[in-house]
Write a protein that holds these residues in place. Structure first.
Motif, PDB file in Angstrom:
ATOM      1  N   LEU A  70      14.478 -29.461  11.052  1.00 27.51           N
ATOM      2  CA  LEU A  70      13.967 -29.268  12.411  1.00 27.51           C
ATOM      3  C   LEU A  70      12.451 -29.070  12.391  1.00 27.51           C
ATOM      4  O   LEU A  70      11.708 -29.655  13.185  1.00 27.51           O
ATOM      5  N   LEU A  71      11.984 -28.244  11.453  1.00 25.96           N
ATOM      6  CA  LEU A  71      10.540 -27.964  11.410  1.00 25.96           C
ATOM      7  C   LEU A  71       9.758 -29.150  10.857  1.00 25.96           C
ATOM      8  O   LEU A  71       8.629 -29.399  11.285  1.00 25.96           O
ATOM      9  N   ALA A  72      10.360 -29.896   9.929  1.00 25.04           N
ATOM     10  CA  ALA A  72       9.686 -31.108   9.436  1.00 25.04           C
ATOM     11  C   ALA A  72       9.482 -32.077  10.600  1.00 25.04           C
ATOM     12  O   ALA A  72       8.414 -32.691  10.733  1.00 25.04           O
ATOM     13  N   ALA A  73      10.483 -32.172  11.465  1.00 23.45           N
ATOM     14  CA  ALA A  73      10.371 -33.071  12.616  1.00 23.45           C
ATOM     15  C   ALA A  73       9.278 -32.616  13.580  1.00 23.45           C
ATOM     16  O   ALA A  73       8.682 -33.428  14.300  1.00 23.45           O
ATOM     17  N   GLY A  77       4.312 -28.431   7.605  1.00 19.78           N
ATOM     18  CA  GLY A  77       4.338 -28.480   6.156  1.00 19.78           C
ATOM     19  C   GLY A  77       5.128 -27.270   5.687  1.00 19.78           C
ATOM     20  O   GLY A  77       5.725 -26.551   6.498  1.00 19.78           O
ATOM     21  N   PHE A  78       5.147 -27.039   4.383  1.00 18.81           N
ATOM     22  CA  PHE A  78       5.984 -25.960   3.867  1.00 18.81           C
ATOM     23  C   PHE A  78       5.259 -25.176   2.788  1.00 18.81           C
ATOM     24  O   PHE A  78       4.550 -25.749   1.953  1.00 18.81           O
ATOM     25  N   ASP A  79       5.450 -23.867   2.819  1.00 21.44           N
ATOM     26  CA  ASP A  79       4.937 -22.998   1.770  1.00 21.44           C
ATOM     27  C   ASP A  79       6.136 -22.595   0.915  1.00 21.44           C
ATOM     28  O   ASP A  79       7.094 -22.009   1.419  1.00 21.44           O
ATOM     29  N   PHE A  87      12.974 -28.342  -4.046  1.00 24.30           N
ATOM     30  CA  PHE A  87      14.186 -29.158  -3.956  1.00 24.30           C
ATOM     31  C   PHE A  87      14.739 -29.135  -2.528  1.00 24.30           C
ATOM     32  O   PHE A  87      15.087 -30.176  -1.950  1.00 24.30           O
ATOM     33  N   ARG A  88      14.792 -27.944  -1.942  1.00 24.25           N
ATOM     34  CA  ARG A  88      15.302 -27.815  -0.575  1.00 24.25           C
ATOM     35  C   ARG A  88      14.460 -28.580   0.438  1.00 24.25           C
ATOM     36  O   ARG A  88      14.991 -29.256   1.329  1.00 24.25           O
ATOM     37  N   GLY A  93      14.241 -33.124   4.276  1.00 24.34           N
ATOM     38  CA  GLY A  93      13.482 -34.145   4.993  1.00 24.34           C
ATOM     39  C   GLY A  93      11.990 -33.884   5.032  1.00 24.34           C
ATOM     40  O   GLY A  93      11.252 -34.592   5.730  1.00 24.34           O
ATOM     41  N   GLY A  94      11.524 -32.858   4.312  1.00 24.08           N
ATOM     42  CA  GLY A  94      10.086 -32.614   4.229  1.00 24.08           C
ATOM     43  C   GLY A  94       9.491 -33.423   3.086  1.00 24.08           C
ATOM     44  O   GLY A  94      10.211 -34.001   2.282  1.00 24.08           O
ATOM     45  N   SER A  95       8.163 -33.473   3.041  1.00 21.59           N
ATOM     46  CA  SER A  95       7.549 -34.210   1.936  1.00 21.59           C
ATOM     47  C   SER A  95       6.732 -33.262   1.073  1.00 21.59           C
ATOM     48  O   SER A  95       6.160 -32.285   1.547  1.00 21.59           O
TER      49      SER A  95
END
Ligand code: PLP
Length: 429
Positions: A70-73, A77-79, A87-88, A93-95
């Motif tokens: 949902l947040l990737a959409a 980004g991700f920390d 891996f998650r 669906g994140g990069s």
């Protein structure tokens, strides 16, 4: 803003009756509102519109694949703080090139994984780690993108739940050592200096410490930009949420409206930090975890027994500290509301406790709530961050299901563990 409201005395998440979810998946169970997460993300994003910025969701707060998706959409980004989290993100669906890899204890395998997948940056926490990342990158014949985490030595808040400032020496590099460490990074052949990072703590309810930390770092960031052409300044996470509405009326001694005229909102946060950051003309990264998901989740539980002793009334529910450890771990507060508001009952002071064999297994102590009866179901609010992710199977209690509500629809985004799941991988020799 959150999406848990009574409609005709029945507690709903967005447009879904929570009792219907409890009927279908049983209790205990976690329920999240997709709308609240999206709204939190968009509101923070809008508040920072004046900056070239990227929100990198700190996935340790809630790492379910559906939430990451949902947040990737939304463009997050991700920390991340482990190989498992990387891996998650990829499965969700994140990069990788939108991932910042944080944490004081990255292993060789994790650094290799981050390099192979191409993370945006490693946030480095020590001289030893800097040297090690250089070595691992060299062995793979690649260059590792790095930022150094600076400890600005700022007290993030006075309340004991949020003052990680005292233990912060474990985190980051002291301001006095930043210059020499960047010089060392620049001299290493397999590192590429990409940015600078800071993070002052969690559940911070006042914008002032953020502004103070950023203010202290501005001259350093300017110097780094001039010398190493850094691309970004990450200002970390830590934006707090309101767990207890009583905080807003000033009831606990540490909180009063005059001390904190700007109870933190995305707008108040932005007002405090944007004017400091804009002149830098750098990309600004943020790493919020709790703020995005905390008030988007609830833990549903059923009342098993009401036990009255001469001293207390104990309301025993089927959820326990292994499912939600915040109250036991740091006296975390969660509002408790019945799913169906029966005819008004006498308010009673009660302890709401779980079935686990520990005195720390409580959700509320001496809290005055409308009397509850066996068979009734309740929601513990603000359980979306550091809830499921910190759960365990202590007392051989299977991990809970998670449900995501979206408007009038809902889906199971994690199945309840079975007893077979509970013993998977165990071997009797
Ligand atoms: C935990 C953590 C975050 C997220 O903290 P929240 O309080 O959930 O916003 C961000 N950055 C770093 C480095 C962290 O350790």
């Amino acid at each position: 803003m959150h999406s848990f409201r009574y409609h005709n005395d029945r507690l709903a998440c967005e447009d879904v009756d929570l009792a219907a979810i409890a009927d279908a998946v049983g209790t205990p169970a976690y329920v999240y509102s997709a709308g609240t997460i999206r709204e939190n993300f968009r509101r923070l994003d809008r508040a920072l519109a004046g900056l070239d910025h990227q929100i990198c969701y700190a996935i340790k707060a809630n790492s379910n694949l559906a939430i990451l998706n949902l947040l990737a959409a939304e463009g997050a980004g991700f920390d991340i703080v482990s190989g498992g989290e990387l891996f998650r993100v990829l499965r969700g669906g994140g990069s990788a090139d939108h991932c910042t890899f944080a944490g004081v204890g990255k292993t060789r395998a994790e650094i290799e994984q981050g390099l192979r997948e191409g993370v945006h940056c490693f946030n480095v926490e020590s001289e030893a780690e800097l040297a090690f990342i250089d070595e691992v990158a060299g062995a793979l014949g690649v260059t590792a993108p790095v930022a150094i985490r600076v400890n600005p030595d700022v007290d993030a808040g006075t309340h004991k739940y949020i003052s990680t400032g005292k233990s912060q020496n474990k985190f980051g590099i002291g301001i006095d050592r930043v210059e020499s460490l960047y010089r060392e990074a620049a001299a290493r052949r397999h590192l590429r200096i990409r940015g600078v990072q800071t993070h002052i703590g969690s559940q911070i309810l006042d914008p002032a410490p953020f502004a103070e930390a950023i203010g202290k770092l501005i001259p350093i960031v300017e110097a780094l930009k001039a010398r190493y052409a850094i691309e970004f300044f990450s200002i970390g996470g830590g934006i707090g949420i309101v767990y207890d509405p009583a905080l807003e009326s000033g009831s606990p001694a540490w909180w009063s409206a005059s001390d904190h005229p700007h109870r933190i909102t995305p707008e108040a946060y932005a007002e405090a930090v944007v004017p400091l950051l804009r002149p830098l003309e750098l990309k600004i990264l943020l790493e919020p975890g709790r703020f995005l998901v905390g008030n988007a989740g609830a833990l549903l539980a059923s009342v098993l027994y009401v036990k009255k002793t001469p001293a207390k009334t104990f309301t025993i529910v089927d959820a326990a500290m292994n499912d939600l450890i915040r109250p036991a771990l740091y006296d975390g507060y969660h509002e408790i509301h019945p799913l169906e508001r029966a005819s008004v009952r006498e308010p009673v002071a009660m302890d709401v406790v779980g079935p686990v064999c520990e005195s720390g297994d409580f959700f509320a102590q001496d809290r005055v709530l409308s009397a509850l009866e066996a068979g009734e179901r309740v929601a513990l609010l603000s359980a979306g961050a550091y809830g499921f992710v910190m759960s365990s199977t202590y007392n051989s209690r299977p991990l809970l299901p998670e449900v995501l509500v979206n408007g009038e629809n809902w889906s199971v985004i994690r199945k309840r563990q079975t007893y077979d799941d509970l013993i998977r991988g165990e071997i009797v020799p």
